[in-house]
Design an enzyme around this catalytic site. Structure first.
Site, PDB file in Angstrom:
ATOM      1  N   HIS A 120       0.773  -1.029  -0.144  1.00  0.00           N
ATOM      2  CA  HIS A 120       0.011   0.277  -0.102  1.00  0.00           C
ATOM      3  C   HIS A 120       0.674   1.417  -0.179  1.00  0.00           C
ATOM      4  CE1 HIS A 120       0.750  -0.493   4.410  1.00  0.00           C
ATOM      5  NE2 HIS A 120       0.801   1.441   4.429  1.00  0.00           N
ATOM      6  N   ASP A 150       0.063  -7.410   1.335  1.00  0.00           N
ATOM      7  CA  ASP A 150       0.904  -6.224   1.925  1.00  0.00           C
ATOM      8  C   ASP A 150       1.778  -6.170   1.842  1.00  0.00           C
ATOM      9  OD1 ASP A 150       0.007  -3.221   1.619  1.00  0.00           O
ATOM     10  OD2 ASP A 150      -0.007  -3.333   3.929  1.00  0.00           O
ATOM     11  N   SER A 229       4.905   2.055   7.646  1.00  0.00           N
ATOM     12  CA  SER A 229       4.687   1.402   6.912  1.00  0.00           C
ATOM     13  C   SER A 229       5.464   0.977   6.370  1.00  0.00           C
ATOM     14  CB  SER A 229       3.328   1.473   6.120  1.00  0.00           C
ATOM     15  OG  SER A 229       2.539   1.512   6.336  1.00  0.00           O
TER      16      SER A 229
END
Length: 408
Positions: A120, A150, A229
């Protein structure tokens, strides 16, 4: 008698102000002056070894944990990169000129320039800027992506092998609740920030970027925020045990519940992306429910019963072909409709299954499409079956909503 002293004090003060003003003016003039050949040479000089992450003055370490944290930061920070992305999507990123801008974190996995991050972070990217700890700024290219986990694999080509510092991947199956962990990343674009905490829970499930979930996920209270992230979650040996991915938050900032994709799944994804550019997961074709008191009462099971209650079987799926059944014959217990005819998966290939996260993690990390596995199934609370199931590839379908907040 006091007047002459006062006059001298005023004169001295004026001289000091004049000297201070001269110093400031000299600094300003030097700052505003054009670049010299020496300054240009210094700016364009090739970068060698990464700078020390600690000050030149040796820090005074007073506890063993301080020594450990300092060592981890100095050894691992050069392996961590900050990622800036311009993308053709709007998902939570800052908008400008019709494009979205965002940031995240990644880490070096080999001396060929491969970098692991979250999918993402780079989804829809038209430009990927990779910032290294030693000051290098280079372009990154996507090698392969895996929306199901992901995760994404990038590569940089403008960095020599001797300036790349690969991480060591640890064994996420060996983790325990209460274990101390460290996260390094770029929360809110504050690069190479280190936070500490513990493993708060194991065997969690989170939503990937498809309709399939990610199992065996690590929950931590180490501060994870937007920008973290794709960054590493580390044990105190400096090994990467997970990739920070999501948080639960009402404010899109840390509230002590963060999630990291386990390193053993990361290792599988890394290997397949390097080899094939994609990851092929096996597909069973059920949706499952967790064991509850209602099922225990309805099926007259011991209160220690564990497993995955089969809530639905996808028509034509491997599970359907193997003979797994949809629940039937419901009764009402405490106002809840509970089936009395139901299959409960208690093991796969002899490995006990405590719940849906365990089943998801086993299928993702230990099986391939076309492989045949054996499910141990308790049917209707009385009949124990061994059902062979030949797994198929997962069907592709993106999910339209997420119950969690991505942390970058």
């Amino acid at each position: 008698m006091k007047a002459p002293q006062t006059g001298l004090a005023v004169i001295a003060a004026l001289l000091l102000v004049a000297l201070f003003s001269f110093a400031i003016g000299t600094q300003t003039a030097a700052t505003n002056a054009g670049p010299t050949s020496a300054s240009i040479a210094a700016f364009t000089a090739p970068i060698s070894a990464p700078p020390a992450a600690r000050p030149v003055t040796e820090p005074i370490i007073t506890t063993e944990n301080e020594r450990i944290y300092s060592t981890i930061y100095n050894e691992v920070a050069p392996s961590v990169v900050s990622i800036n992305v311009v993308a053709r999507r709007a998902g939570g990123m800052q908008q400008r000129d019709g494009l979205a801008q965002g940031s995240g974190t990644g880490f070096v996995v080999d001396r060929e320039g491969h970098i692991m991050t979250n999918f993402h972070v780079v989804e829809g990217a038209v430009q990927i800027e990779v910032n290294f700890f030693d000051g290098r700024i280079v372009r990154g290219e996507i090698v392969g992506t895996d929306p199901d986990s992901d995760l994404a694999l990038l590569r940089v080509t403008d960095v020599p092998a001797e300036a790349l510092y690969p991480v060591v991947l640890g064994d996420s199956d060996a983790l325990f609740i209460g274990q101390e962990v460290v996260a390094i990343g770029s929360p809110f674009n504050q690069r190479w920030t280190m936070t500490t905490g513990i493993i708060s829970a194991l065997d969690r499930t989170i939503q990937g970027l498809t309709r399939f979930s990610i199992g065996a996920v690590i929950q931590t209270d180490a501060a994870i925020n937007p920008g973290n992230s794709g960054g590493p979650l580390l044990n105190l040996r400096g090994e990467v045990i997970g990739v920070n991915s999501q948080i639960i938050s009402r404010t899109a900032s840390n509230s002590g519940i963060g999630f990291a994709i386990p390193s053993n799944l990361v290792q599988r994804v890394l290997s397949e992306l390097l080899e094939n550019g994609q990851v092929n997961y096996s597909y069973l074709g059920i949706s499952g429910d967790e064991m509850s008191l209602a099922y225990i009462d309805a099926l007259n099971l011991p209160n220690t019963a564990r497993g995955v209650v089969v809530a639905a079987v996808e028509p034509g799926s491997p599970a359907a072909r193997a003979g797994l059944r949809n629940p039937a014959n419901p009764i009402t217990i405490d106002g809840r409709r509970v089936p009395r005819s139901v299959d409960i998966i208690t093991a796969i290939d002899g490995v006990p299954i405590a719940g849906m996260p365990t089943l998801i993690a086993y299928l993702a990390s230990n099986t391939q499409p076309g492989q045949t596995v054996t499910l141990t199934v308790l049917r209707n609370g009385t009949e124990l079956l061994e059902l062979p199931v030949t797994l198929s590839p997962r069907p592709g379908a993106r999910s339209s909503c997420f119950s969690l907040v991505f942390s970058g």
